[in-house]
Motif scaffolding. Sequence first.
Motif, PDB file in Angstrom:
ATOM      1  N   VAL A 223      20.781  11.301   6.310  1.00 50.15           N
ATOM      2  CA  VAL A 223      19.871   9.983   6.219  1.00 50.15           C
ATOM      3  C   VAL A 223      20.550   9.311   7.221  1.00 50.15           C
ATOM      4  CG1 VAL A 223      19.729   8.025   4.824  1.00 50.15           C
ATOM      5  CG2 VAL A 223      20.154  10.073   3.664  1.00 50.15           C
ATOM      6  N   ARG A 224      19.475   8.612   7.940  1.00 49.83           N
ATOM      7  CA  ARG A 224      19.740   7.580   8.984  1.00 49.83           C
ATOM      8  C   ARG A 224      19.090   6.269   8.784  1.00 49.83           C
ATOM      9  NH1 ARG A 224      15.319   7.758  12.242  1.00 49.83           N
ATOM     10  NH2 ARG A 224      13.918   9.389  12.131  1.00 49.83           N
ATOM     11  N   ASP A 225      19.319   5.383   9.509  1.00 49.98           N
ATOM     12  CA  ASP A 225      18.677   4.005   9.526  1.00 49.98           C
ATOM     13  C   ASP A 225      17.470   4.271  10.481  1.00 49.98           C
ATOM     14  OD1 ASP A 225      20.307   3.015   7.775  1.00 49.98           O
ATOM     15  OD2 ASP A 225      21.597   1.661   9.306  1.00 49.98           O
TER      16      ASP A 225
ATOM     17  N   TYR B  71       8.415   3.472  12.216  1.00 48.83           N
ATOM     18  CA  TYR B  71       7.672   3.628  11.228  1.00 48.83           C
ATOM     19  C   TYR B  71       7.075   2.353  10.779  1.00 48.83           C
ATOM     20  CZ  TYR B  71       9.359   8.514  10.780  1.00 48.83           C
ATOM     21  OH  TYR B  71       9.685   9.840  11.143  1.00 48.83           O
ATOM     22  N   PRO B  72       6.280   1.900  11.501  1.00 42.12           N
ATOM     23  CA  PRO B  72       5.511   0.337  11.279  1.00 42.12           C
ATOM     24  C   PRO B  72       4.505   0.364  10.268  1.00 42.12           C
ATOM     25  CG  PRO B  72       4.759   1.322  13.315  1.00 42.12           C
ATOM     26  CD  PRO B  72       5.671   2.310  12.831  1.00 42.12           C
TER      27      PRO B  72
ATOM     28  N   VAL C  30      16.775  -2.062   3.888  1.00 38.26           N
ATOM     29  CA  VAL C  30      16.556  -1.353   4.958  1.00 38.26           C
ATOM     30  C   VAL C  30      15.751  -0.173   5.092  1.00 38.26           C
ATOM     31  CG1 VAL C  30      17.913  -0.657   7.202  1.00 38.26           C
ATOM     32  CG2 VAL C  30      18.842  -2.627   5.836  1.00 38.26           C
ATOM     33  N   LEU C  31      14.861   0.001   6.060  1.00 42.44           N
ATOM     34  CA  LEU C  31      14.288   1.315   6.054  1.00 42.44           C
ATOM     35  C   LEU C  31      15.200   2.405   6.484  1.00 42.44           C
ATOM     36  CD1 LEU C  31      10.597   1.004   7.565  1.00 42.44           C
ATOM     37  CD2 LEU C  31      11.352   1.549   5.057  1.00 42.44           C
TER      38      LEU C  31
ATOM     39  N   ARG D  43      12.070   5.717   3.346  1.00 45.86           N
ATOM     40  CA  ARG D  43      12.510   5.134   2.015  1.00 45.86           C
ATOM     41  C   ARG D  43      13.165   3.674   2.265  1.00 45.86           C
ATOM     42  NH1 ARG D  43      17.905   7.389  -0.522  1.00 45.86           N
ATOM     43  NH2 ARG D  43      19.209   7.161   1.100  1.00 45.86           N
ATOM     44  N   THR D  44      13.373   2.816   1.324  1.00 49.44           N
ATOM     45  CA  THR D  44      14.230   1.938   1.532  1.00 49.44           C
ATOM     46  C   THR D  44      15.650   2.061   0.982  1.00 49.44           C
ATOM     47  OG1 THR D  44      14.552  -0.600   1.413  1.00 49.44           O
ATOM     48  CG2 THR D  44      13.534   0.782  -0.463  1.00 49.44           C
ATOM     49  N   THR D  45      16.490   1.269   1.239  1.00 47.06           N
ATOM     50  CA  THR D  45      17.987   1.372   0.699  1.00 47.06           C
ATOM     51  C   THR D  45      17.743   1.087  -0.656  1.00 47.06           C
ATOM     52  OG1 THR D  45      18.460  -0.784   1.507  1.00 47.06           O
ATOM     53  CG2 THR D  45      19.357   1.191   2.791  1.00 47.06           C
TER      54      THR D  45
END
Length: 260
Positions: free
Chosen positions: A26-28, A34-35, A162-163, A154-156
Amino acid sequence: MGKAVLTSIVLLGAILGCRAQAETVVRDVGFGEYPSVVFVSTPRDQRCMGTVINANHVLTSGTCVMTDGQARIYPARLVQVVGGDLSVTNPVVTQQTRVAQHIFVHENFRPRSNDNNVAIIRLAEPFHLPSNAIEEAHIRMRIAPQGHQCDVVRTTLTGSTVLQAYNIQIRNRNLCDDCCFLWIRDESDICTEEITISDSLLQGDSMFCDGELTAIAAHTASDGQIRRFHFNQVRFFTHWIQQQLIRTQPMPEGWNPNDY
């Protein structure tokens, strides 16, 4: 004899490949990566994701925009879409928040099987495009081949919004009945390797292959210690999506997918 041995090796490799487990990282997500991915806020206060189809419409899961138990669709005025920057507490100038005008859930959505678990949100006011932080998604129309590496966005689940993205690998769907539960049975479903993160899937999470919108999340299934994430391929719904973009009639009043 040699040909039979070779065939057996190929089949064994395919089966072992289906059962193989790769580490999920998983990474930020970096700004502008990904707009087309947006946050969908509903009265249930669950974290749902959506993807911008055009300035007026967002694609998400049917489960996201329905009440607990999927008995009815939320009133559109109670559903918000946040794009450009997902932070609620400290938004930046690129953030755009919109209220829904209409919500269209696939007429053949079936909550028990999660078939056709897709929905379109029509916004009361369009996103301002072009934008430096919001962009229309490009739908992948090609088959995602076996072994192809893709990202799920996904979001946190907790804390600031945060995406994030995590890696997945496409599996041969013809082997999924053996290794990935019987619920991957419709041709629109996509088969992936086991995802090793412990978090649950978020409704509407978007899968991107080569930067193209490939699938959206439907649900999570568990069998003992094994967890599989269920995705619907968007290319199978492009005709339905286009119909919703020009639709003039709202969903039938009192429509409940559990009645079918």
